[in-house]
Scaffold this motif. Structure first.
Motif, short mmCIF file in Angstrom:
data_model
loop_
_atom_site.label_atom_id
_atom_site.label_comp_id
_atom_site.label_asym_id
_atom_site.label_seq_id
_atom_site.Cartn_x
_atom_site.Cartn_y
_atom_site.Cartn_z
N LYS A 279 41.91 40.21 51.99
CA LYS A 279 41.99 38.81 51.58
C LYS A 279 41.79 37.92 52.80
O LYS A 279 42.24 38.27 53.90
N SER B 217 45.10 39.25 59.70
CA SER B 217 44.55 38.51 58.57
C SER B 217 43.57 37.44 59.04
O SER B 217 43.87 36.67 59.95
N TRP C 36 44.88 32.64 49.37
CA TRP C 36 44.42 33.92 49.93
C TRP C 36 43.68 34.65 48.82
O TRP C 36 44.27 35.02 47.80
N LEU C 37 42.39 34.83 48.98
CA LEU C 37 41.56 35.47 47.96
C LEU C 37 40.85 36.69 48.52
O LEU C 37 40.37 36.66 49.66
N PRO C 38 40.76 37.75 47.69
CA PRO C 38 40.00 38.92 48.14
C PRO C 38 38.50 38.64 48.09
O PRO C 38 38.03 37.84 47.29
N GLN D 295 38.28 36.86 42.59
CA GLN D 295 37.54 37.30 43.76
C GLN D 295 36.40 36.37 44.04
O GLN D 295 35.91 35.68 43.15
N SER E 202 47.11 33.22 44.27
CA SER E 202 45.88 33.76 43.69
C SER E 202 46.20 34.46 42.38
O SER E 202 47.28 34.99 42.19
#
Length: 77
Positions: free
Chosen positions: A17, A49, A7-9, A73, A68
């Motif tokens: 994310k 999400s 899960w990445l922003p 990012q 993460s």
């Protein structure tokens, strides 16, 4: 084949994310939508999400979830 999720922003958002995948260690993380062979449609839940349905599918298929790192990012989804 390596099977990893994270899960990445997304840069330019307020911390939102989304699910990212990669199938080889030399590949960059890419949004789940870049993998039509693995992605499933998102649930129609306001504020839900992005990638949660795909995450559930891939967890049951024994993909690995990678934590993460702070400050990690991506430019865009």
């Amino acid at each position: 084949m390596m099977k990893q999720m994270c899960w990445l922003p997304v840069m330019g958002t307020t911390g939102e994310k989304i699910l990212h995948l990669r199938t080889a260690p030399n590949q960059p993380w890419r949004p789940y939508t870049a993998f039509p062979e693995y992605a499933v449609p998102d649930y129609e839940i306001p504020g839900g999400s992005k990638g949660w349905a795909t995450y559930q599918k891939l967890m049951s298929a024994r993909w690995n979830l990678v934590a993460s790192m702070p400050g990690q990012q991506l430019k865009s989804a």
